[in-house]
Write a protein that holds these residues in place. Structure first.
Motif, PDB file in Angstrom:
ATOM      1  N   ASP A 231       9.213   6.982  -1.718  1.00 27.56           N
ATOM      2  CA  ASP A 231       8.852   7.185  -0.310  1.00 27.56           C
ATOM      3  C   ASP A 231       7.718   6.228   0.071  1.00 27.56           C
ATOM      4  OD1 ASP A 231      10.575   9.347  -0.307  1.00 27.56           O
ATOM      5  OD2 ASP A 231       9.026  10.868   0.000  1.00 27.56           O
ATOM      6  N   ALA A 232       7.626   5.926   1.339  1.00 27.11           N
ATOM      7  CA  ALA A 232       6.473   5.177   1.849  1.00 27.11           C
ATOM      8  C   ALA A 232       6.131   5.760   3.208  1.00 27.11           C
ATOM      9  CB  ALA A 232       6.815   3.689   1.985  1.00 27.11           C
ATOM     10  N   PHE A 233       4.854   5.678   3.584  1.00 30.41           N
ATOM     11  CA  PHE A 233       4.488   6.122   4.930  1.00 30.41           C
ATOM     12  C   PHE A 233       3.308   5.307   5.419  1.00 30.41           C
ATOM     13  CE2 PHE A 233       0.454   8.475   4.938  1.00 30.41           C
ATOM     14  CZ  PHE A 233       0.214   8.620   3.569  1.00 30.41           C
ATOM     15  N   LEU A 234       3.101   5.351   6.725  1.00 31.80           N
ATOM     16  CA  LEU A 234       1.941   4.681   7.313  1.00 31.80           C
ATOM     17  C   LEU A 234       1.535   5.469   8.553  1.00 31.80           C
ATOM     18  CD1 LEU A 234       0.244   1.867   7.498  1.00 31.80           C
ATOM     19  CD2 LEU A 234       1.828   1.351   9.330  1.00 31.80           C
ATOM     20  N   THR A 235       0.229   5.627   8.731  1.00 31.70           N
ATOM     21  CA  THR A 235      -0.270   6.153  10.001  1.00 31.70           C
ATOM     22  C   THR A 235      -1.236   5.100  10.522  1.00 31.70           C
ATOM     23  OG1 THR A 235      -2.088   7.327   8.937  1.00 31.70           O
ATOM     24  CG2 THR A 235      -0.082   8.588   9.302  1.00 31.70           C
ATOM     25  N   ASP A 236      -1.061   4.704  11.775  1.00 31.48           N
ATOM     26  CA  ASP A 236      -1.895   3.648  12.334  1.00 31.48           C
ATOM     27  C   ASP A 236      -2.430   4.087  13.699  1.00 31.48           C
ATOM     28  OD1 ASP A 236      -2.909   1.362  13.601  1.00 31.48           O
ATOM     29  OD2 ASP A 236      -1.611   0.043  12.448  1.00 31.48           O
ATOM     30  N   PRO A 237      -3.665   4.597  13.729  1.00 28.99           N
ATOM     31  CA  PRO A 237      -4.230   5.075  15.001  1.00 28.99           C
ATOM     32  C   PRO A 237      -4.377   3.950  16.026  1.00 28.99           C
ATOM     33  CG  PRO A 237      -5.598   5.740  13.114  1.00 28.99           C
ATOM     34  CD  PRO A 237      -4.595   4.763  12.604  1.00 28.99           C
ATOM     35  N   GLY A 238      -4.557   2.707  15.571  1.00 27.18           N
ATOM     36  CA  GLY A 238      -4.684   1.575  16.498  1.00 27.18           C
ATOM     37  C   GLY A 238      -3.394   1.343  17.267  1.00 27.18           C
ATOM     38  N   LEU A 239      -2.279   1.511  16.595  1.00 24.00           N
ATOM     39  CA  LEU A 239      -0.966   1.338  17.240  1.00 24.00           C
ATOM     40  C   LEU A 239      -0.442   2.663  17.793  1.00 24.00           C
ATOM     41  CD1 LEU A 239       0.795  -0.969  14.587  1.00 24.00           C
ATOM     42  CD2 LEU A 239      -0.025  -1.654  16.850  1.00 24.00           C
ATOM     43  N   ASN A 240      -1.143   3.766  17.512  1.00 21.36           N
ATOM     44  CA  ASN A 240      -0.659   5.105  17.860  1.00 21.36           C
ATOM     45  C   ASN A 240       0.722   5.348  17.276  1.00 21.36           C
ATOM     46  OD1 ASN A 240      -2.305   6.974  19.222  1.00 21.36           O
ATOM     47  ND2 ASN A 240      -2.444   5.495  20.910  1.00 21.36           N
ATOM     48  N   PHE A 241       0.828   5.102  15.985  1.00 18.48           N
ATOM     49  CA  PHE A 241       2.128   5.021  15.334  1.00 18.48           C
ATOM     50  C   PHE A 241       2.088   5.701  13.969  1.00 18.48           C
ATOM     51  CE2 PHE A 241       4.605   2.249  12.332  1.00 18.48           C
ATOM     52  CZ  PHE A 241       5.863   2.638  12.742  1.00 18.48           C
ATOM     53  N   ALA A 242       3.184   6.379  13.630  1.00 21.09           N
ATOM     54  CA  ALA A 242       3.330   6.967  12.294  1.00 21.09           C
ATOM     55  C   ALA A 242       4.766   6.778  11.844  1.00 21.09           C
ATOM     56  CB  ALA A 242       2.986   8.452  12.326  1.00 21.09           C
ATOM     57  N   VAL A 243       4.954   6.583  10.547  1.00 17.54           N
ATOM     58  CA  VAL A 243       6.301   6.369  10.027  1.00 17.54           C
ATOM     59  C   VAL A 243       6.410   6.915   8.611  1.00 17.54           C
ATOM     60  CG1 VAL A 243       5.709   3.992   9.283  1.00 17.54           C
ATOM     61  CG2 VAL A 243       8.095   4.594   9.636  1.00 17.54           C
ATOM     62  N   VAL A 244       7.597   7.461   8.293  1.00 17.45           N
ATOM     63  CA  VAL A 244       7.928   7.893   6.933  1.00 17.45           C
ATOM     64  C   VAL A 244       9.264   7.244   6.582  1.00 17.45           C
ATOM     65  CG1 VAL A 244       8.656   9.871   5.517  1.00 17.45           C
ATOM     66  CG2 VAL A 244       6.695  10.101   7.050  1.00 17.45           C
ATOM     67  N   ALA A 245       9.347   6.673   5.371  1.00 12.62           N
ATOM     68  CA  ALA A 245      10.594   6.060   4.899  1.00 12.62           C
ATOM     69  C   ALA A 245      10.882   6.576   3.500  1.00 12.62           C
ATOM     70  CB  ALA A 245      10.451   4.539   4.889  1.00 12.62           C
ATOM     71  N   ASP A 246      12.135   6.878   3.236  1.00 15.20           N
ATOM     72  CA  ASP A 246      12.557   7.451   1.954  1.00 15.20           C
ATOM     73  C   ASP A 246      13.569   6.487   1.342  1.00 15.20           C
ATOM     74  OD1 ASP A 246      13.804   8.909  -0.047  1.00 15.20           O
ATOM     75  OD2 ASP A 246      14.076  10.719   1.157  1.00 15.20           O
ATOM     76  N   GLY A 247      13.105   5.728   0.348  1.00 16.65           N
ATOM     77  CA  GLY A 247      13.931   4.667  -0.218  1.00 16.65           C
ATOM     78  C   GLY A 247      14.935   5.163  -1.233  1.00 16.65           C
ATOM     79  N   MET A 248      15.973   4.384  -1.407  1.00 15.75           N
ATOM     80  CA  MET A 248      17.004   4.699  -2.410  1.00 15.75           C
ATOM     81  C   MET A 248      17.455   3.411  -3.083  1.00 15.75           C
ATOM     82  SD  MET A 248      19.743   5.710   0.517  1.00 15.75           S
ATOM     83  CE  MET A 248      18.441   6.217   1.643  1.00 15.75           C
ATOM     84  N   GLY A 249      17.971   3.548  -4.301  1.00 16.00           N
ATOM     85  CA  GLY A 249      18.415   2.361  -5.047  1.00 16.00           C
ATOM     86  C   GLY A 249      17.727   2.355  -6.397  1.00 16.00           C
ATOM     87  N   GLY A 250      18.429   1.884  -7.435  1.00 19.16           N
ATOM     88  CA  GLY A 250      17.886   1.926  -8.797  1.00 19.16           C
ATOM     89  C   GLY A 250      16.859   0.850  -9.056  1.00 19.16           C
ATOM     90  N   HIS A 251      16.319   0.820 -10.292  1.00 18.82           N
ATOM     91  CA  HIS A 251      15.381  -0.212 -10.754  1.00 18.82           C
ATOM     92  C   HIS A 251      14.264  -0.478  -9.750  1.00 18.82           C
ATOM     93  CE1 HIS A 251      18.220  -0.955 -13.926  1.00 18.82           C
ATOM     94  NE2 HIS A 251      19.164  -1.086 -13.028  1.00 18.82           N
ATOM     95  N   ALA A 252      13.655   0.590  -9.253  1.00 17.83           N
ATOM     96  CA  ALA A 252      12.506   0.486  -8.347  1.00 17.83           C
ATOM     97  C   ALA A 252      12.851  -0.145  -6.996  1.00 17.83           C
ATOM     98  CB  ALA A 252      11.339  -0.269  -8.992  1.00 17.83           C
ATOM     99  N   ALA A 253      14.136  -0.374  -6.732  1.00 13.99           N
ATOM    100  CA  ALA A 253      14.527  -0.984  -5.460  1.00 13.99           C
ATOM    101  C   ALA A 253      14.217  -0.077  -4.274  1.00 13.99           C
ATOM    102  CB  ALA A 253      16.005  -1.351  -5.474  1.00 13.99           C
ATOM    103  N   GLY A 254      14.274   1.235  -4.491  1.00 19.61           N
ATOM    104  CA  GLY A 254      13.994   2.183  -3.411  1.00 19.61           C
ATOM    105  C   GLY A 254      12.606   1.978  -2.832  1.00 19.61           C
ATOM    106  N   GLU A 255      11.630   1.759  -3.745  1.00 18.54           N
ATOM    107  CA  GLU A 255      10.251   1.506  -3.287  1.00 18.54           C
ATOM    108  C   GLU A 255      10.175   0.235  -2.453  1.00 18.54           C
ATOM    109  OE1 GLU A 255      10.403   2.715  -6.767  1.00 18.54           O
ATOM    110  OE2 GLU A 255       8.282   2.660  -7.393  1.00 18.54           O
ATOM    111  N   VAL A 256      10.913  -0.778  -2.908  1.00 16.66           N
ATOM    112  CA  VAL A 256      10.903  -2.065  -2.201  1.00 16.66           C
ATOM    113  C   VAL A 256      11.420  -1.850  -0.782  1.00 16.66           C
ATOM    114  CG1 VAL A 256      11.848  -4.413  -2.149  1.00 16.66           C
ATOM    115  CG2 VAL A 256      11.215  -3.374  -4.343  1.00 16.66           C
ATOM    116  N   ALA A 257      12.530  -1.125  -0.655  1.00 15.83           N
ATOM    117  CA  ALA A 257      13.152  -0.929   0.659  1.00 15.83           C
ATOM    118  C   ALA A 257      12.257  -0.119   1.590  1.00 15.83           C
ATOM    119  CB  ALA A 257      14.508  -0.241   0.500  1.00 15.83           C
TER     120      ALA A 257
END
Ligand code: CA
Length: 254
Positions: free
Chosen positions: A20-46
């Motif tokens: 998974d990856a996420f970001l909260t950015d008060p300057g942009l007033n923006f939040a995001v969550v991403a849930d990666g998939m794929g073997g050999h650590a590719a999910g993190e990359v995506a």
């Protein structure tokens, strides 16, 4: 009105790495969550690539709205919806071109749920089975439709919500970034009220913790979003923590 952002990710109890990856950015007033998939650590990359690409696009267009957009502006949607849709398309392109350049990354992809806030409005965009919920007046309501196989079965009345939550096919998403060039990004827009909490999460939360339990945790801890997030992650881990758990909470201030 302004928003305050909180977020945390946890590897869970069963996995040895966090895709998974996420970001909260008060300057942009923006939040995001991403849930990666794929073997050999590719999910993190995506998932990381998607979060970076969307936030860098939002940074580019902020206060500079007459730049040439890489994709056509869709007049059926608001400016903020267009920003999120284009950011997600750029993230999709970035993942596809990364895969094209490295066969080890074949099959990598990610879900996304992103929210952009302006005044008292929230614009939410999602692809896949990461979710957004609104907590208002003691009620937690789901704002997004999962793009997943089980969710389609629920919509057709073939299985119940509860069966979907524990179904062996619960992880099968029907669309994700990195899956194909054409994506259908789903948009929700809603006005926020002071005290509202918006939750963005990966399925490692909602697949482990039933909605009524999530609502009880909100009822008890809504005054303290940091503790609320810790308690939600704790509930998911107590129930097995089968997957990575990411929880972002955005509070609309008076
Ligand atoms: Ca997941």
């Amino acid at each position: 009105m302004t928003c305050i952002f909180f977020g945390k990710t946890d590897v869970g109890m069963k996995r040895n790495h966090n895709e998974d990856a996420f970001l909260t950015d008060p300057g942009l007033n923006f939040a995001v969550v991403a849930d990666g998939m794929g073997g050999h650590a590719a999910g993190e990359v995506a998932s990381e690539l998607a979060v970076d690409r969307i936030s860098s696009f939002l940074g580019q267009v902020k206060g500079n709205e007459d730049i040439t957009w890489p994709y056509k502006y869709d007049i059926a949607f608001s400016l903020n919806a267009n920003k999120l849709m284009v950011g997600i398309k750029l993230a999709n392109d970035a993942i596809l071109s990364k895969v094209a350049g490295d066969s080890k990354l074949n099959g990598m992809g990610t879900t996304i749920v992103a929210a952009l806030f302006e005044g008292d409005n929230a614009t939410i965009a999602h692809v896949g089975d990461s979710r957004a919920y609104l907590y208002r007046k003691n009620r937690l309501s789901l704002l997004t439709n999962d793009h997943s196989w089980v969710s389609e079965q629920v919509r057709r009345g073939l299985i119940t919500e509860e069966q979907a939550r524990v179904h062996p096919m619960k992880n099968v998403v029907t669309q994700a970034l990195g899956g194909a060039e054409r994506l259908s990004v789903e948009i929700d827009e809603l006005p926020l009220k002071p005290g509202d909490l918006l939750l963005l999460c990966s399925d490692g939360l909602n697949s482990m913790v039933p909605g009524n339990v999530m609502e009880e945790v909100f009822a008890e801890y809504h005054q303290n979003p940091e503790e609320l997030i810790d308690r939600l992650i704790h509930e998911a881990n107590e129930r097995g923590g089968d997957d990575n758990i990411t929880v972002v909470v955005v509070r609309e201030e008076p």
